[in-house]
Design a protein around this motif. Structure first.
Motif, PDB file in Angstrom:
ATOM      1  N   ALA A 446      30.669  32.751  49.135  1.00  0.00           N
ATOM      2  CA  ALA A 446      31.946  32.727  48.418  1.00  0.00           C
ATOM      3  C   ALA A 446      31.688  32.463  46.945  1.00  0.00           C
ATOM      4  N   LEU A 447      32.516  33.018  46.110  1.00  0.00           N
ATOM      5  CA  LEU A 447      32.539  32.691  44.687  1.00  0.00           C
ATOM      6  C   LEU A 447      33.361  31.423  44.509  1.00  0.00           C
ATOM      7  N   VAL A 448      32.941  30.547  43.593  1.00  0.00           N
ATOM      8  CA  VAL A 448      33.655  29.278  43.438  1.00  0.00           C
ATOM      9  C   VAL A 448      33.863  28.963  41.961  1.00  0.00           C
ATOM     10  N   SER A 449      34.958  28.279  41.685  1.00  0.00           N
ATOM     11  CA  SER A 449      35.231  27.692  40.372  1.00  0.00           C
ATOM     12  C   SER A 449      35.458  26.206  40.614  1.00  0.00           C
ATOM     13  N   THR A 450      34.555  25.384  40.094  1.00  0.00           N
ATOM     14  CA  THR A 450      34.508  23.986  40.527  1.00  0.00           C
ATOM     15  C   THR A 450      34.912  22.969  39.474  1.00  0.00           C
ATOM     16  N   ARG A 451      34.780  23.316  38.200  1.00  0.00           N
ATOM     17  CA  ARG A 451      35.042  22.313  37.163  1.00  0.00           C
ATOM     18  C   ARG A 451      36.329  22.630  36.414  1.00  0.00           C
ATOM     19  N   ARG A 452      37.354  22.967  37.143  1.00  0.00           N
ATOM     20  CA  ARG A 452      38.608  23.365  36.545  1.00  0.00           C
ATOM     21  C   ARG A 452      39.374  22.143  36.043  1.00  0.00           C
ATOM     22  N   HIS A 453      39.809  22.190  34.797  1.00  0.00           N
ATOM     23  CA  HIS A 453      40.672  21.131  34.292  1.00  0.00           C
ATOM     24  C   HIS A 453      41.897  21.715  33.588  1.00  0.00           C
ATOM     25  N   SER A 454      42.221  22.950  33.938  1.00  0.00           N
ATOM     26  CA  SER A 454      43.443  23.593  33.453  1.00  0.00           C
ATOM     27  C   SER A 454      43.904  24.585  34.516  1.00  0.00           C
ATOM     28  N   GLU A 455      45.216  24.766  34.623  1.00  0.00           N
ATOM     29  CA  GLU A 455      45.740  25.750  35.572  1.00  0.00           C
ATOM     30  C   GLU A 455      45.228  27.159  35.268  1.00  0.00           C
ATOM     31  N   TYR A 456      44.846  27.397  34.025  1.00  0.00           N
ATOM     32  CA  TYR A 456      44.423  28.727  33.612  1.00  0.00           C
ATOM     33  C   TYR A 456      42.936  28.979  33.848  1.00  0.00           C
ATOM     34  N   HIS A 457      42.207  27.990  34.296  1.00  0.00           N
ATOM     35  CA  HIS A 457      40.789  28.178  34.569  1.00  0.00           C
ATOM     36  C   HIS A 457      40.602  28.893  35.903  1.00  0.00           C
ATOM     37  N   GLY A 458      39.646  29.825  35.931  1.00  0.00           N
ATOM     38  CA  GLY A 458      39.414  30.567  37.165  1.00  0.00           C
ATOM     39  C   GLY A 458      38.248  31.514  37.013  1.00  0.00           C
ATOM     40  N   LEU A 459      38.244  32.582  37.806  1.00  0.00           N
ATOM     41  CA  LEU A 459      37.137  33.528  37.879  1.00  0.00           C
ATOM     42  C   LEU A 459      37.600  34.904  37.434  1.00  0.00           C
ATOM     43  N   ALA A 460      36.656  35.681  36.881  1.00  0.00           N
ATOM     44  CA  ALA A 460      37.021  36.973  36.303  1.00  0.00           C
ATOM     45  C   ALA A 460      35.899  37.983  36.490  1.00  0.00           C
ATOM     46  N   THR A 461      36.283  39.254  36.511  1.00  0.00           N
ATOM     47  CA  THR A 461      35.305  40.337  36.551  1.00  0.00           C
ATOM     48  C   THR A 461      35.904  41.555  35.863  1.00  0.00           C
ATOM     49  N   TYR A 462      35.030  42.415  35.337  1.00  0.00           N
ATOM     50  CA  TYR A 462      35.475  43.611  34.629  1.00  0.00           C
ATOM     51  C   TYR A 462      35.453  44.826  35.547  1.00  0.00           C
ATOM     52  N   LEU A 463      36.388  45.755  35.304  1.00  0.00           N
ATOM     53  CA  LEU A 463      36.474  47.000  36.052  1.00  0.00           C
ATOM     54  C   LEU A 463      35.831  48.125  35.251  1.00  0.00           C
ATOM     55  N   ASP A 464      35.319  49.116  35.949  1.00  0.00           N
ATOM     56  CA  ASP A 464      34.663  50.249  35.305  1.00  0.00           C
ATOM     57  C   ASP A 464      35.689  51.040  34.491  1.00  0.00           C
ATOM     58  N   SER A 465      35.532  51.029  33.179  1.00  0.00           N
ATOM     59  CA  SER A 465      36.522  51.675  32.311  1.00  0.00           C
ATOM     60  C   SER A 465      36.559  53.184  32.516  1.00  0.00           C
ATOM     61  N   ARG A 466      35.448  53.780  32.952  1.00  0.00           N
ATOM     62  CA  ARG A 466      35.459  55.221  33.202  1.00  0.00           C
ATOM     63  C   ARG A 466      36.417  55.566  34.333  1.00  0.00           C
ATOM     64  N   CYS A 467      36.390  54.757  35.370  1.00  0.00           N
ATOM     65  CA  CYS A 467      37.271  55.005  36.514  1.00  0.00           C
ATOM     66  C   CYS A 467      38.734  54.889  36.115  1.00  0.00           C
ATOM     67  N   ILE A 468      39.049  53.868  35.361  1.00  0.00           N
ATOM     68  CA  ILE A 468      40.442  53.676  34.966  1.00  0.00           C
ATOM     69  C   ILE A 468      40.898  54.836  34.080  1.00  0.00           C
ATOM     70  N   SER A 469      40.002  55.334  33.209  1.00  0.00           N
ATOM     71  CA  SER A 469      40.400  56.386  32.274  1.00  0.00           C
ATOM     72  C   SER A 469      40.712  57.702  32.976  1.00  0.00           C
ATOM     73  N   ILE A 470      40.076  57.973  34.127  1.00  0.00           N
ATOM     74  CA  ILE A 470      40.331  59.250  34.812  1.00  0.00           C
ATOM     75  C   ILE A 470      41.346  59.103  35.942  1.00  0.00           C
ATOM     76  N   MET A 471      41.894  57.910  36.130  1.00  0.00           N
ATOM     77  CA  MET A 471      42.793  57.673  37.260  1.00  0.00           C
ATOM     78  C   MET A 471      44.225  57.404  36.803  1.00  0.00           C
ATOM     79  N   LYS A 472      44.616  57.986  35.699  1.00  0.00           N
ATOM     80  CA  LYS A 472      45.983  57.805  35.225  1.00  0.00           C
ATOM     81  C   LYS A 472      46.972  58.232  36.301  1.00  0.00           C
ATOM     82  N   GLY A 473      47.938  57.362  36.569  1.00  0.00           N
ATOM     83  CA  GLY A 473      48.951  57.645  37.577  1.00  0.00           C
ATOM     84  C   GLY A 473      48.567  57.252  38.982  1.00  0.00           C
TER      85      GLY A 473
END
Length: 939
Positions: A446-473
């Protein structure tokens, strides 16, 4: 804001002039009303002129530690700073500062530009070691006390940084009309007019600077770039606008001084002269500009940026990227190790840069072995235009990405279940991140976020911009599993909570694109609540986050797209598994009948695809649906505008085409008792019925369109009510950037149970203009009341049928029952035959009421059918009437022939309505038809 004029600071144990500015006023002045909201750090400097600082134990003048950030250039005029133990001027964490005239002498560093940007120096005299100072030191034998070169460090005129403090539109340093002297034979190692600080941020140079009309006297060396070279910063360059720094004295125009590396000199031909003792090459006639690509730090360790001339590919170079890996001291040792927290913040990126002269180029990312790669996304930034002519234009370097197909883009999250056994491709938005074995679904990673001291703290990842650019709609479905723990115990979050301290985590999207007008050169937009927790959670205590988003035109051209999971109790440990963002099947064609509602029968056993609009609770009830199946329940409604909603995609709508909405519903009191709404009640009525609305988002604005109403309120014995509507899609609907279907407007503090929701294309049968003319569907769909009163389904049908339609509560002869005709079926000149069965009933006692077919008004008048065309005003004409006596069941025949006028064919709305019976008499109709006259005669 102050004026400093003609002051002398001498013999200080610390600093002569110290600008220690904060973001708020301090001391007793902070209580003054006029100082509220004032940020001293960003105020203009009124005047700083003719001041002297000498013999200080530290710096003559410094801005430390927070710096000075005036909105326009703050000029330090005619300052003299000399014989200070450290720097004459120390500009730190600042911007927009200028030194005009003045003398800076006999300091270790005369002017230290440390993490400061947009600094200008002009008409200054910079002296490393004056003759007077040298004679004093030698006569008093102060070689090691005040010689300014401890630890074999040089005496420096101006020390530059290799990096700006952050990525933004500000530049480095610009030097004009300045004289350097006294840097030869100082007794200190490699004293020089200018060099670079040894602090390294990411190993990439972006402190872009220029020199003009500089003079170097008595053997002074102009520039040493070896410190930067030794520290691995190998893409340094400065622009020598007039050839001042050319050791050969042959340059008179713009040239550049660059790191002596292939990727800096490849496109400059034979115009570069190496100066190896100073670790640079002097390139005659070169006006350079840098283009930088900020990319995903993960998966790019073995990547290079391959740059070549385009077209042609005759000259080329490969350059490695730079990433600032944060380190820390290992516990109990002097060994530095990678600081995972500092190295995995979502804004930490790897930077690939190419510094190029004017021309046309192409660039692509490759593995070191030559294979093309893609780093998930690439933010392209050109440095500010250099102060020389004939430079690289923006967009002169085309970035070529490996082609990708939609089939390759079905899943755009990498390592979503921590299946790699590590944190690769994941970042944190605060709180840090990591992985845990056996902590995931069914004992997986499992992925974990353990030292959170704000509601806005969490985990993130990026999506392949090529896929998004050709998948309009295209619609993407977002899914993830989450658990929360506090001090080792499971923590229960509330999927319906509006406060983040109680709410379950949610998925948001952050998008960035290059924008020169933005402060840091990037424009950032966010969409929150893209996926939220469903009810119920599974048997192992995992909540399912679920949601859908459509790739809009705006999203398709973003340079980077990141999803992040946060917004929950700040002290909770967040465990994340099975994260997926995958392309959905086309909902427009997924079902044979074109129904675009997902989970409309609620048989997925959770609230998937449904959300609640406004503060309320959304649940799934296993046996509360039609025929004892699942249904969703919206409870704790405190506003009539609160209800269930589902996101749609505008791709499924075609302008001017019709669509039909149906839904079954029940209403319950807070105590769980069945309620029957008043079908034609006012907006303030406590028993108002629910309605269907579309929210259409277009160009940042939203509007609501009424599309369905309650046509049958059900009854207190458990019969389900029906919501129905037929509407034509507008151009805005068919091209909307966002679209949602809402069911709301029911009376507040009333729970809604919803089931069997459909939204399908609707094809009107032009052979018969009347829809539901026999009411055998069992509800009043397609019909509406005309005037006031009510309409409903009656059990008195003709020829033994089950249903008919009744207009009751009539207190005016003009009131009755109406239907909108499909004008798309009209052609001017067409002739139609309208027929119907009509019955009249006394509203008071339910007995049959007989009319006189020869009378069109008065006590014995019979009903008529009237055509009403709405356009420029209203046009009315009667098109059918009762023309024979009543039959044995009390039914009259009504018929008539009418022609479609040109005004009818172009009218936005045409109604046929039945009216004319005396007030207090209910009108019942059945078997209503309107067929083309020639077809009727043929039958």
């Amino acid at each position: 804001q102050n004026v400093f004029d003609g002051n002398v600071a001498a013999g200080s144990e610390g600093n002569g002039f110290w600008l220690e500015l904060r973001e708020a006023v301090r001391g007793p002045s902070a209580m003054l009303e006029e100082n509220k909201g004032i940020n001293p750090k960003k105020l203009s400097l009124l005047r700083f002129s003719n001041n002297v600082a000498h013999s200080s134990g530290s710096h003559g003048l410094r801005t430390y530690p927070s710096g000075f950030l005036p909105p326009e250039s703050a000029v330090f005029y005619n300052t003299r700073s000399y014989r200070n133990n450290r720097d004459g001027v120390f500009f730190h964490n600042s911007r927009n500062l200028s030194i005009a005239e003045g003398v800076f002498a006999d300091n270790r560093i005369q002017i230290d530009i440390d993490r400061a940007k947009s600094v200008n120096i002009s008409n200054a005299l910079i002296v490393g070691q004056s003759a007077l100072y040298r004679s004093i030191a030698e006569s008093q034998k102060l070689y090691h006390v005040r010689s300014h070169c401890p630890d074999e460090k040089p005496i420096v005129g101006i020390q530059l940084h290799t990096f700006k403090n952050n990525k933004n539109r500000y530049t480095g340093a610009h030097l004009n009309d300045t004289v350097f002297d006294g840097f030869n034979d100082t007794g200190c190692s490699k004293s020089v007019a200018m060099n670079f600080d040894d602090e390294v941020r990411i190993g990439h140079f972006d402190f872009h600077s220029s020199f003009q009309n500089l003079r170097f006297l008595n053997g002074t060396d102009p520039l040493d770039m070896c410190t930067a070279d030794l520290d691995g910063v190998e893409d340094v360059y400065v622009i020598d606008i007039d050839g001042s720094l050319d050791l050969t004295g042959t340059s008179s125009g713009t040239s550049s001084i660059v790191s002596n590396k292939k990727w800096m000199t490849e496109f400059l031909g034979n115009n570069c002269t190496p100066v190896p003792e100073m670790c640079y090459a002097y390139c005659h006639g070169a006006c350079l500009r840098t283009v930088t690509y900020a990319v995903d730090a993960f998966g790019t360790d073995d990547m290079v940026l391959h740059v070549y001339d385009f077209p042609g590919h005759s000259r080329m170079f490969d350059v490695k990227g730079n990433w600032q890996r944060s380190t820390k001291m290992a516990g109990g040792s002097n060994v530095r190790v990678t600081d995972v927290y500092g190295s995995t913040f979502y804004d930490d990126r790897r930077y690939f840069s190419a510094t190029l002269p004017v021309g046309s180029y192409a660039a692509e990312f490759r593995h070191e072995n030559g294979t093309m790669m893609w780093p998930t996304y690439a933010l392209v930034e050109y440095e500010e235009a250099p102060p020389c002519d004939g430079y690289l234009e923006k967009d002169a370097v085309r970035l070529i990405a490996p082609e990708v197909t939609q089939s390759e883009c079905k899943e755009v999250v990498k390592n979503g279940g921590a299946e790699l056994g590590n944190y690769t491709y994941w970042y944190h938005t605060g709180g840090g991140g990591g992985v845990e074995q056996y902590a995931g679904v069914k004992g997986s990673w499992a992925l974990v976020s353990t030292r959170r001291h704000s509601e806005y703290h969490g985990l993130a990842t990026y999506l392949d911009s090529r896929c998004i650019s050709i998948m309009k709609g295209v619609e993407f479905e977002v899914e993830a599993k989450v658990q929360l723990e506090v001090e080792g115990f499971p923590y229960e979050c509330d999927p319906d909570a509006s406060s983040y301290s109680d709410a379950c985590p949610q998925v948001s999207i952050m998008m960035e694109t290059i924008d020169e007008s933005a402060m840091n050169g990037r424009y950032r937009t966010e969409r929150h609540g893209v996926a939220k927790a469903l009810k119920p959670k599974d048997g192992d205590g995992w909540y399912t986050l679920h949601g859908v988003f459509t790739v809009s035109e705006e999203m398709s051209y973003q340079d980077s797209i990141m999803i992040y999971i946060s917004r929950t109790f700040k002290k909770a440990k967040l465990l994340l598994d099975d994260v997926s963002v995958h392309a959905m099947p086309d909902r427009c064609t997924q079902k044979l009948d074109g129904d675009m509602i997902l989970n409309g029968d609620m048989e997925l056993s959770d609230t998937r695809y449904w959300q609640v609009h406004g503060p309320a609770s959304l649940d799934v009830a296993p046996s509360a649906g039609v025929e004892g199946t699942h249904a969703i329940v919206i409870s704790n409604r405190f506003s009539r505008y609160t209800g269930p909603r589902q996101g749609l995609t505008s791709n499924c709508f075609e302008a001017d085409k019709q669509y039909e909405i149906t839904a079954s519903f029940k209403l319950l009191s807070r105590g769980g008792e069945p309620l029957v709404c008043e079908q034609h009640s006012s907006s303030s009525d406590k028993l108002r019925c629910p309605e269907g609305r579309l929210r259409v988002e277009q160009k940042g604005k939203s509007r609501y369109i009424f599309v369905a109403k309650t046509i049958d309120p059900g009854d207190s014995d458990g019969r389900w009510g029906t919501i129905h509507g037929i509407f034509s899609a507008s151009e805005d609907t068919a091209t909307a950037s966002g679209i949602h279907l809402y069911f709301d407007r029911a009376a507040e503090r009333v729970d809604i149970i919803l089931d069997n929701v459909t939204l399908k294309p609707y094809e009107r049968d032009c052979a018969n203009l009347i829809d539901n003319g026999d009411a055998e569907i069992g509800d009043t769909r397609s019909w509406e009341r005309y005037g006031h009163g009510t309409i409903a389904v009656s059990g008195q049908g003709t020829n033994g049928s089950r249903h008919s339609l009744i207009a009751s509560g009539r207190t005016s002869t003009g009131w009755g029952i109406a239907q909108r005709l499909p004008t798309e079926c009209f052609e001017a000149g067409d002739t139609y035959y309208l027929s119907a069965k009509v019955k009249l009933v006394n509203a008071t006692d339910g007995t049959d009421y007989q009319c006189n077919p020869s009378m069109s008004s008065g006590y014995m008048s019979c009903p008529v059918a009237t055509l009403k065309a709405e356009g420029n005003g209203y046009m009315y004409r009667d098109i059918a009437k009762v023309n024979q006596k009543v039959d044995f069941e009390g039914w009259y025949d009504m018929h008539g022939v009418f022609e479609v006028f040109e005004s009818d064919a172009v009218a936005p709305r045409v109604l046929v309505y039945f009216r004319g019976a005396p007030k207090g008499v209910d009108i019942i109709i059945d078997d209503v038809q309107a067929r083309r006259w020639h077809e009727y005669k043929g039958s």
